[in-house]
Design an enzyme around this catalytic site. Structure first.
Site, PDB file in Angstrom:
ATOM      1  N   THR A 117       0.815  -1.214   0.000  1.00  0.00           N
ATOM      2  CA  THR A 117       0.000   0.000   0.000  1.00  0.00           C
ATOM      3  C   THR A 117       0.851   1.268   0.000  1.00  0.00           C
ATOM      4  OG1 THR A 117      -1.455   1.292   1.464  1.00  0.00           O
ATOM      5  CG2 THR A 117      -0.136  -0.356   2.512  1.00  0.00           C
ATOM      6  N   LYS A 156       2.309  -3.310   7.285  1.00  0.00           N
ATOM      7  CA  LYS A 156       2.589  -3.469   5.846  1.00  0.00           C
ATOM      8  C   LYS A 156       4.021  -3.019   5.538  1.00  0.00           C
ATOM      9  CE  LYS A 156       0.257  -4.706   2.954  1.00  0.00           C
ATOM     10  NZ  LYS A 156      -0.056  -6.062   2.428  1.00  0.00           N
TER      11      LYS A 156
HETATM   12  P1  NAD Z   1      -9.369  -7.630   2.169  1.00  0.00           P
HETATM   13  O1  NAD Z   1      -9.375  -7.335   3.624  1.00  0.00           O
HETATM   14  O2  NAD Z   1     -10.607  -7.385   1.364  1.00  0.00           O
HETATM   15  O3  NAD Z   1      -8.986  -9.175   1.936  1.00  0.00           O
HETATM   16  C1  NAD Z   1      -7.980  -9.814   2.641  1.00  0.00           C
HETATM   17  C2  NAD Z   1      -8.076 -11.318   2.374  1.00  0.00           C
HETATM   18  O4  NAD Z   1      -7.001 -11.968   3.076  1.00  0.00           O
HETATM   19  C3  NAD Z   1      -9.379 -11.940   2.889  1.00  0.00           C
HETATM   20  O5  NAD Z   1      -9.884 -12.833   1.925  1.00  0.00           O
HETATM   21  C4  NAD Z   1      -8.945 -12.687   4.140  1.00  0.00           C
HETATM   22  O6  NAD Z   1      -9.747 -13.821   4.411  1.00  0.00           O
HETATM   23  C5  NAD Z   1      -7.526 -13.090   3.779  1.00  0.00           C
HETATM   24  N1  NAD Z   1      -6.679 -13.310   4.965  1.00  0.00           N
HETATM   25  C6  NAD Z   1      -6.549 -12.501   6.054  1.00  0.00           C
HETATM   26  N2  NAD Z   1      -5.701 -13.053   6.943  1.00  0.00           N
HETATM   27  C7  NAD Z   1      -5.283 -14.222   6.390  1.00  0.00           C
HETATM   28  C8  NAD Z   1      -4.378 -15.230   6.815  1.00  0.00           C
HETATM   29  N3  NAD Z   1      -3.765 -15.141   7.994  1.00  0.00           N
HETATM   30  N4  NAD Z   1      -4.142 -16.279   6.002  1.00  0.00           N
HETATM   31  C9  NAD Z   1      -4.789 -16.378   4.804  1.00  0.00           C
HETATM   32  N5  NAD Z   1      -5.657 -15.455   4.349  1.00  0.00           N
HETATM   33  C10 NAD Z   1      -5.900 -14.390   5.139  1.00  0.00           C
HETATM   34  O7  NAD Z   1      -8.131  -6.845   1.594  1.00  0.00           O
HETATM   35  P2  NAD Z   1      -7.951  -6.125   0.171  1.00  0.00           P
HETATM   36  O8  NAD Z   1      -8.522  -4.774   0.240  1.00  0.00           O
HETATM   37  O9  NAD Z   1      -8.380  -7.063  -0.898  1.00  0.00           O
HETATM   38  O10 NAD Z   1      -6.365  -5.972   0.154  1.00  0.00           O
HETATM   39  C11 NAD Z   1      -5.536  -7.009  -0.386  1.00  0.00           C
HETATM   40  C12 NAD Z   1      -4.086  -6.578  -0.269  1.00  0.00           C
HETATM   41  O11 NAD Z   1      -3.891  -5.362  -0.973  1.00  0.00           O
HETATM   42  C13 NAD Z   1      -3.635  -6.309   1.176  1.00  0.00           C
HETATM   43  O12 NAD Z   1      -2.333  -6.813   1.318  1.00  0.00           O
HETATM   44  C14 NAD Z   1      -3.660  -4.787   1.288  1.00  0.00           C
HETATM   45  O13 NAD Z   1      -2.699  -4.345   2.214  1.00  0.00           O
HETATM   46  C15 NAD Z   1      -3.311  -4.390  -0.128  1.00  0.00           C
HETATM   47  N6  NAD Z   1      -3.828  -3.066  -0.567  1.00  0.00           N
HETATM   48  C16 NAD Z   1      -5.161  -2.776  -0.440  1.00  0.00           C
HETATM   49  C17 NAD Z   1      -5.650  -1.554  -0.906  1.00  0.00           C
HETATM   50  C18 NAD Z   1      -7.112  -1.195  -0.825  1.00  0.00           C
HETATM   51  O14 NAD Z   1      -7.484  -0.064  -1.160  1.00  0.00           O
HETATM   52  N7  NAD Z   1      -7.993  -2.101  -0.431  1.00  0.00           N
HETATM   53  C19 NAD Z   1      -4.767  -0.634  -1.488  1.00  0.00           C
HETATM   54  C20 NAD Z   1      -3.417  -0.976  -1.604  1.00  0.00           C
HETATM   55  C21 NAD Z   1      -2.970  -2.210  -1.159  1.00  0.00           C
END
Ligand code: NAD
Ligand code: TYD
Length: 361
Positions: free
Chosen positions: A138, A167
């Protein structure tokens, strides 16, 4: 061409599910995807209905911190690519309970890195050709900007929330594996995403659902914090392009040059809902600016995020294809057309969360 095998972590979440749906559509039979997901409150197999019967897709319920399971997945499958999404991802939750963020985001990333390293390293210490790990991160690791300037790949890390600190720690672990072992990886740091399948605790789906049910719209502080919004499909395309065309060991920032204050976003959502709902729709009558409620600010609330996507554009040819007006219309239309998704996903959890959060404001 041999079939490439991907291990995707967190593929039942918002961005991970958009990625899997996109990849299986794009590459068809030439890839195989194993999705390792713990199915926390944020993970939902409803997001993957489109691919659940695809013979090139396998779901494994499990925790990235489970060393035995992760090692077994590498032993039993000749994995070519890892795309690591799994994380605890919501800042407000991290403020209230940082521990799970450190466990999943930091420890879990280390378990995954170690398993991939051990599976991919050759007798001479080099890594087999074609093996690649992509760590999805992120822009929040860079901290907060003032009124001007952008985050570049060279911007020093300055995380403020337990989420962004966890992160940042995971990014540094990935970097340490690249520097120490020559581990074949990339890191992408992306701005705020929006689109289908986003859990409705994040700003955009939360505001859409609250407005539709005539609930107040909680805007933190003065509503003038700025985020750089990117349509999720552009993000997942960028991830694929970095892994296929980017230089190994590099970090790429992904963002849309699409800065909006939170209060602007709320007004756009209200206006768009007004346009989309028919005059006879009883929800329309409830939707008005009077629902907006300025509430206590988030602790440590970063003021402004903005990505300079110059490097990914120059080296990989990626650029955001979806402008915000089009993206937000598609997103709102999707949430309106998929009411049943909300019922599956929320399952009592969101209401509990929302009531707890809201009672404190
Ligand atoms: P989200 O919270 O919607 O999904 C996270 C997923 O990870 C879920 O399916 C959850 O069940 C799974 N998970 C959590 N802990 C786990 C574990 N210990 N073992 C296995 N699975 C596990 O998140 P998102 O918004 O889809 O984000 C995905 C990635 O992208 C993250 O790493 C986040 O930091 C990064 N990110 C998100 C955004 C955003 O705007 N949402 C922006 C930049 C980066
Ligand atoms: P969020 O979607 O939680 O993403 P992030 O904190 O990772 O950027 O929040 C986006 C912005 O919206 C952030 O400045 C906090 C603000 N916000 C509100 O004002 N009200 C809300 O109910 C939520 C969830 C967020």
């Amino acid at each position: 061409m041999p079939v490439k095998t991907y291990l995707v972590t967190g593929g039942a979440g918002f961005i991970g599910s958009n990625y899997i749906n996109y990849m299986l559509k794009k590459y068809g039979e030439s890839i195989r995807i194993i999705n390792l997901d713990k199915l926390t409150y944020a993970g939902n197999l409803e997001n993957l209905k489109e691919v659940e019967t695809n013979k090139n897709y396998t779901f494994v319920k499990g925790d990235i911190c489970d060393k035995g399971l992760v090692t077994k997945l590498f032993r039993e499958n000749d994995i070519d690519r890892v795309v690591h999404f799994a994380a605890e991802s919501h800042v407000d939750r991290s403020i209230r309970n940082p521990e799970t963020f450190v466990v999943t985001n930091v420890l879990g990333t280390m378990v995954l890195l170690n398993a991939a390293k051990d599976a991919w390293v050759q007798a001479d210490g080099t890594f087999a050709e074609g093996k690649k790990f992509l760590h999805v991160s992120t822009d929040e690791v860079y901290g907060s900007l003032g009124e001007t300037g952008y985050f570049y790949e060279t911007t020093p890390y300055d995380p403020h929330s337990p989420y962004s600190a966890s992160k940042a720690s995971s990014d540094l672990l990935v970097k340490s594996y690249m520097d120490t072992y020559g581990f074949p990886a990339n890191i992408t740091n992306c701005s705020n995403n929006y689109g289908p399948f986003q859990f409705p605790e994040k700003l955009i789906p939360l505001m859409i659902y609250n407005a539709l049910s005539g609930k107040e719209l909680p805007v933190y502080g003065d509503g003038l914090n700025i985020r750089d919004w990117l349509y999720v499909e552009d993000h997942v395309k960028g991830i694929d392009m970095v892994q296929e065309k980017g230089r190994l060991f590099q970090t790429y920032n992904i963002g849309g040059h699409n800065e909006k204050t939170n209060i602007e976003i709320v007004h756009i959502i209200l206006d768009t809902l007004q346009k989309f709902l028919g005059d006879g729709d009883e929800r329309k009558a409830k939707i008005n600016n009077g629902l907006i409620r300025f509430v206590q600010d988030r602790k440590g609330h970063d003021r402004r995020y903005a990505i300079a996507p110059d490097k990914i554009r120059a080296e990989v040819g990626w650029y955001p294809e979806t402008n915000f007006e089009e993206g937000i219309r598609k997103t709102i239309r999707w949430y309106l057309d998929n009411e049943e998704w909300k019922d599956h996903v929320l399952n009592g959890e969101y209401q509990k969360y929302y009531d707890e959060m809201y009672s404190q404001k």
